[in-house]
Structure formats: C-alpha cells, structure tokens
Design a protein around this motif. Structure first.
Motif, short mmCIF file in Angstrom:
data_model
loop_
_atom_site.label_atom_id
_atom_site.label_comp_id
_atom_site.label_asym_id
_atom_site.label_seq_id
_atom_site.Cartn_x
_atom_site.Cartn_y
_atom_site.Cartn_z
N UNK A 15 1.06 -0.98 -0.09
CA UNK A 15 -0.02 0.03 0.28
C UNK A 15 0.83 1.29 0.00
N UNK A 16 0.66 2.15 -0.87
CA UNK A 16 1.36 3.57 -0.91
C UNK A 16 0.76 4.31 0.20
N UNK A 17 1.48 4.97 0.84
CA UNK A 17 0.96 6.03 1.91
C UNK A 17 1.72 7.37 1.61
N UNK A 18 1.13 8.45 2.20
CA UNK A 18 1.60 9.75 2.57
C UNK A 18 2.44 9.52 3.71
N UNK A 19 3.13 10.68 4.10
CA UNK A 19 3.85 10.83 5.41
C UNK A 19 3.01 10.73 6.58
N UNK A 20 1.74 11.36 6.35
CA UNK A 20 0.73 11.25 7.34
C UNK A 20 0.04 9.89 7.51
N UNK A 21 0.21 8.91 6.62
CA UNK A 21 -0.43 7.71 6.80
C UNK A 21 -1.69 7.32 5.89
N UNK A 22 -2.14 8.39 5.22
CA UNK A 22 -3.22 8.15 4.33
C UNK A 22 -2.78 7.00 2.99
N UNK A 23 -3.93 6.23 3.08
CA UNK A 23 -3.95 5.35 2.04
C UNK A 23 -5.06 5.41 1.19
N UNK A 24 -4.92 4.91 0.02
CA UNK A 24 -5.99 5.27 -0.99
C UNK A 24 -6.46 3.91 -1.78
N UNK A 25 -7.90 4.01 -2.07
CA UNK A 25 -8.53 2.99 -2.70
C UNK A 25 -9.46 3.53 -3.57
N UNK A 26 -9.86 2.97 -4.67
CA UNK A 26 -10.90 3.45 -5.88
C UNK A 26 -11.53 2.41 -6.31
N UNK A 27 -12.85 2.74 -6.59
CA UNK A 27 -13.73 1.84 -7.25
C UNK A 27 -15.03 2.38 -7.46
N UNK A 28 -16.01 1.47 -8.02
CA UNK A 28 -17.41 2.20 -8.42
C UNK A 28 -18.05 2.47 -7.32
N UNK A 29 -18.92 3.53 -7.35
CA UNK A 29 -19.50 4.28 -6.17
C UNK A 29 -20.90 5.00 -6.86
N UNK A 30 -21.83 5.11 -5.83
CA UNK A 30 -23.15 5.73 -6.47
C UNK A 30 -22.52 7.30 -6.01
N UNK A 31 -22.99 8.15 -6.81
CA UNK A 31 -22.41 9.73 -6.78
C UNK A 31 -23.64 10.29 -5.78
N UNK A 32 -23.02 11.05 -4.63
CA UNK A 32 -23.97 11.82 -3.92
C UNK A 32 -23.80 13.16 -4.19
N UNK A 33 -24.95 13.66 -4.35
CA UNK A 33 -25.22 15.05 -5.06
C UNK A 33 -25.24 16.29 -3.82
N UNK A 34 -24.82 17.45 -4.21
CA UNK A 34 -25.35 18.77 -3.19
C UNK A 34 -26.75 18.94 -3.44
N UNK A 35 -27.24 19.83 -2.67
CA UNK A 35 -28.54 20.28 -2.77
C UNK A 35 -28.74 21.69 -2.59
N UNK A 36 -27.62 22.48 -2.08
CA UNK A 36 -27.74 24.12 -1.66
C UNK A 36 -26.66 24.42 -2.91
N UNK A 37 -27.37 25.33 -3.91
CA UNK A 37 -26.28 26.07 -4.60
C UNK A 37 -25.81 27.18 -4.36
N UNK A 38 -24.46 27.37 -4.31
CA UNK A 38 -23.67 28.47 -3.80
C UNK A 38 -23.81 29.69 -4.95
N UNK A 39 -23.70 30.89 -4.44
CA UNK A 39 -23.40 31.86 -5.59
C UNK A 39 -22.12 31.98 -6.31
N UNK A 40 -21.11 31.10 -5.80
CA UNK A 40 -19.82 30.96 -6.55
C UNK A 40 -19.98 30.62 -8.04
N UNK A 41 -19.91 31.36 -9.02
CA UNK A 41 -19.67 30.83 -10.59
C UNK A 41 -18.92 31.75 -11.20
#
Length: 206
Positions: A15-41
């Motif tokens: 497993x690859x790690x950064x110095x803080x110890x984070x590990x990474x995994x990737x795979x299929x997943x259902x997308x979770x949407x936001x609900x409140x639109x920001x004014x940032x455009x």
C-alpha cells in the motif's frame, strides 16, 4: 508481464502512503449530490463555505473550506483561483488542497457548485459538488463534467465522479487529483495529466 501457459507468477503489492499515513482505494460508487447551490460562479472565481463540523485533516481540525471554480477546495485561504494546476505535494501555492479535478474550468450559466450535509453528529458528511462544469478551452456543452468531494467527520475523504464526457480532458488528461497538507510538505497525488477518471467512480483516502 507475459506468463507462459501453466505457469504461476507471484508478486507483492504494498500500500502506498503519504507521510501522514493516508492510504488510497478506488472503485465504483454511487454519486452523492449537493442540494444547496452556492453563489460561486464564473471563470477563475473563489469563495468559502463553513464545514458543519470540525474536519480532521493532516493532524489539524478545520471548520472553513475555501473553494475555486477550478475544481478544487482548500483548508487554507485562497488569494487566487489558481487555474494552472501542477503536481503535489509542493510548497508552491495553493496548499492544503482537496483536489477532485484541479484544472482550468468554468462554472457557467449551465453549471453550479452545490453543497449538502448528511448523517448524524459524529458520523456526518459534507458534500461539495461541481455540477456540469466545462473546461475553459471548451465553450460548447459537449465536454461537461460533474464531480465532487465528500469530507467525513471521521476524517475520511472521498473524491467522487458523476457524469464525465467521454473525452481525455473530461477524464482528467489536464487535471491534478489528490490531497495535500496545508504547508505543502506532504500529500497524496492520485493522478496528474492522466485520463484516469471515470463516471460512477470514487477515490477514498483514509
């Protein structure tokens, strides 16, 4: 590696790690949407939003997230939208980034940045979604991307991908993807300049 018929090959994968110890995994997943639109455009715009809990990140807690229309957020204040992405980690600004798709992007009238909070105290998630954004170099609607990040109260970070146009640029050929400590001295780069992303996919850092 070509393995002859009826032969076996053993290899060790660590497993690859950064110095803080984070590990990474990737795979299929259902997308979770936001609900409140920001004014940032717009193009090369920045803003901020409150995180509804203390978010633990590289050994410190944060309650504000700074956002760029260029597909990334940061736990440090932004003086620019930083449209020109680079490799991470680096002490060159911006630092402290959470980067689902750092590239030169535009949040135009057909796009938006949305947030949402889910879960209960102790197990909440804060979602930031860049919805239907486009590369700066692409003025038509043919190369749109929807992606986002999820900050969990437990400290887990999820970079997630909804609808991505089937082009190299929309799959990350010009983007930086990963996480970085606020001083830029540690981080975990998932990809840089590679069409490594797919819709319906998530990258988890623990």
């Amino acid at each position: 590696v070509t393995v002859p018929t009826a032969s076996a090959l053993s290899t060790a994968v660590t497993s690859r790690k950064d110095a803080a110890g984070h590990t990474c995994s990737a795979g299929p997943a259902a997308f979770q949407s936001g609900s409140t639109k920001l004014s940032l455009t717009g193009d090369d715009a920045i803003g901020s939003v409150a995180i509804p809990f203390k978010f633990p990140y590289f050994g410190s807690n944060f309650s504000t997230l700074y956002l760029s229309t260029n597909g990334f957020a940061s736990v440090t204040s932004l003086s620019s939208s930083y449209f020109a992405n680079g490799t991470i980690p680096t002490t060159t600004a911006p630092n402290g980034g959470l980067m689902p798709f750092w590239d030169d992007l535009v949040v135009d009238s057909n796009a938006g940045i949305y947030t949402a909070t889910t879960g209960t105290t102790g197990n909440r998630s804060f979602i930031v979604e860049w919805r239907n954004v486009r590369p700066y170099a692409q003025s038509s609607s043919s190369e749109r991307m929807t992606f986002g990040l999820i900050l969990r109260e437990t400290g887990e970070i999820v970079l997630q991908y909804g609808s991505l146009a089937d082009t190299p640029a929309a799959r990350g050929s010009g983007a930086t993807v990963g996480i970085e400590k606020r001083d830029g001295k540690d981080g975990f780069q998932y990809s840089y300049g590679q069409a490594a992303l797919s819709g319906g996919w998530a990258i988890r850092f623990r």
